[in-house]
Design an enzyme around this catalytic site. Sequence first.
Site, PDB file in Angstrom:
ATOM      1  N   GLU A  39     -10.470  11.605 -32.478  1.00  0.00           N
ATOM      2  CA  GLU A  39     -10.042  10.285 -32.947  1.00  0.00           C
ATOM      3  C   GLU A  39      -8.979  10.405 -34.031  1.00  0.00           C
ATOM      4  O   GLU A  39      -7.979   9.676 -34.024  1.00  0.00           O
ATOM      5  CB  GLU A  39     -11.251   9.502 -33.455  1.00  0.00           C
ATOM      6  CG  GLU A  39     -10.920   8.212 -34.211  1.00  0.00           C
ATOM      7  CD  GLU A  39     -10.249   7.155 -33.355  1.00  0.00           C
ATOM      8  OE1 GLU A  39      -9.815   6.140 -33.926  1.00  0.00           O
ATOM      9  OE2 GLU A  39     -10.160   7.336 -32.129  1.00  0.00           O
ATOM     10  N   HIS A  87      -5.674  11.410 -32.542  1.00  0.00           N
ATOM     11  CA  HIS A  87      -5.089  10.264 -31.838  1.00  0.00           C
ATOM     12  C   HIS A  87      -4.377   9.343 -32.823  1.00  0.00           C
ATOM     13  O   HIS A  87      -3.250   8.898 -32.569  1.00  0.00           O
ATOM     14  CB  HIS A  87      -6.199   9.505 -31.115  1.00  0.00           C
ATOM     15  CG  HIS A  87      -5.738   8.286 -30.398  1.00  0.00           C
ATOM     16  ND1 HIS A  87      -4.723   8.296 -29.470  1.00  0.00           N
ATOM     17  CD2 HIS A  87      -6.157   6.986 -30.473  1.00  0.00           C
ATOM     18  CE1 HIS A  87      -4.532   7.081 -29.002  1.00  0.00           C
ATOM     19  NE2 HIS A  87      -5.380   6.269 -29.595  1.00  0.00           N
ATOM     20  N   HIS A 116      -6.329  -3.162 -24.149  1.00  0.00           N
ATOM     21  CA  HIS A 116      -5.738  -2.120 -24.996  1.00  0.00           C
ATOM     22  C   HIS A 116      -5.045  -1.077 -24.129  1.00  0.00           C
ATOM     23  O   HIS A 116      -3.926  -0.638 -24.423  1.00  0.00           O
ATOM     24  CB  HIS A 116      -6.825  -1.477 -25.861  1.00  0.00           C
ATOM     25  CG  HIS A 116      -6.299  -0.464 -26.833  1.00  0.00           C
ATOM     26  ND1 HIS A 116      -7.055   0.572 -27.306  1.00  0.00           N
ATOM     27  CD2 HIS A 116      -5.092  -0.316 -27.416  1.00  0.00           C
ATOM     28  CE1 HIS A 116      -6.351   1.302 -28.138  1.00  0.00           C
ATOM     29  NE2 HIS A 116      -5.140   0.786 -28.220  1.00  0.00           N
ATOM     30  N   HIS A 171     -12.197  -3.294  -7.607  1.00  0.00           N
ATOM     31  CA  HIS A 171     -11.111  -2.373  -7.970  1.00  0.00           C
ATOM     32  C   HIS A 171     -10.671  -1.547  -6.762  1.00  0.00           C
ATOM     33  O   HIS A 171      -9.468  -1.347  -6.544  1.00  0.00           O
ATOM     34  CB  HIS A 171     -11.577  -1.455  -9.104  1.00  0.00           C
ATOM     35  CG  HIS A 171     -10.541  -0.443  -9.500  1.00  0.00           C
ATOM     36  ND1 HIS A 171      -9.302  -0.803  -9.980  1.00  0.00           N
ATOM     37  CD2 HIS A 171     -10.560   0.923  -9.478  1.00  0.00           C
ATOM     38  CE1 HIS A 171      -8.595   0.289 -10.239  1.00  0.00           C
ATOM     39  NE2 HIS A 171      -9.331   1.344  -9.940  1.00  0.00           N
ATOM     40  N   HIS A 213      -6.583  10.822 -13.670  1.00  0.00           N
ATOM     41  CA  HIS A 213      -6.570   9.441 -13.203  1.00  0.00           C
ATOM     42  C   HIS A 213      -5.655   8.590 -14.088  1.00  0.00           C
ATOM     43  O   HIS A 213      -4.851   7.784 -13.586  1.00  0.00           O
ATOM     44  CB  HIS A 213      -7.997   8.893 -13.227  1.00  0.00           C
ATOM     45  CG  HIS A 213      -8.210   7.707 -12.345  1.00  0.00           C
ATOM     46  ND1 HIS A 213      -7.930   7.697 -10.996  1.00  0.00           N
ATOM     47  CD2 HIS A 213      -8.675   6.453 -12.627  1.00  0.00           C
ATOM     48  CE1 HIS A 213      -8.213   6.523 -10.483  1.00  0.00           C
ATOM     49  NE2 HIS A 213      -8.656   5.742 -11.443  1.00  0.00           N
TER      50      HIS A 213
END
Length: 303
Positions: free
Chosen positions: A59, A62, A124, A216, A278
């Site tokens: 975190e 990031h 987001h 999806h 992905h």
Amino acid sequence: MFDRLLRILAVLTAFTILIVVLMGSLVTNTGSAYGCGHNWPLCNGQVIPTATSNQTWIEFSHRMVVGFTSILVIILAVWIWSRLKQVKEARFLAAASVFLIFLQAFLGMSAVVWGNSSFVLALHFGVSLLSFTNNLLIAVIVIEETHPHCMRLVPGIKRGMSWNFITLSIYTYLVMYTGAFVRHTDSSLAATDFPLVNGHLFPAELISRAGFQYVHRVAALILILWVVATLVVCFNKYKKIPSLSILLFLALLFLLFQAFSGVLVLETKMALYTLLLHSLFVTVFFGLLMILLMIGLRWKEAR
């Protein structure tokens, strides 16, 4: 010399935002969203954390990359407004890049400090994709306008194909949102078989975790067929513009890679590398699609 530096900065900025997107996926898929607690911009109340947990450092890293990237975005935007005063596309995208990077940071901050719903968390990721593709387009335009041997991408496509690219882009964004929603509602393994849904063609309940995944899948299949149809039409009608078909072929290739990685997510029970692949494949696909959209919106120039 300065134009060369501008091109390098534009490409570097787009690349760093791609890293931000992938690191955001890493944060989500390693459960590191609260690695710094509910503190922002501090990390567990510290400027530099002393905790040794992987989640904390993922975190924190990031956040550092987002901060560095934000600086690059601002510098690039100011430079573009100064150097490319007559290029409306570049100036608009430069202003948008600053807005998007700060919106992206705000959504990330709000998720840490206040917590957000699955809808906002999925948004987001969508904003992160827009931020990357926005700066990818900036890099393309900067190269077009400053490289002495680069031609402007105006293939002369018809208005109908331009609208196809517009609607395809909007639909793609919605499909990607459904994918992010699946992830943020913990629906990724709600149906672990493919192409069936827990042994059935249709889920027992559409408003369920298995139902979200089913929606999806169907949306992604429609997207693949749409891109294939667009490629066939462009290959037949725009043979004199091979770059258009090449971009579409590459987009389709990455879309298929993305679909295959989605199956791998199920088969490997969400192995981290499949989740990152992905995210990577869909980001590159969307970036290529946005280049096609930009070309489509230039149809008037070629008349």
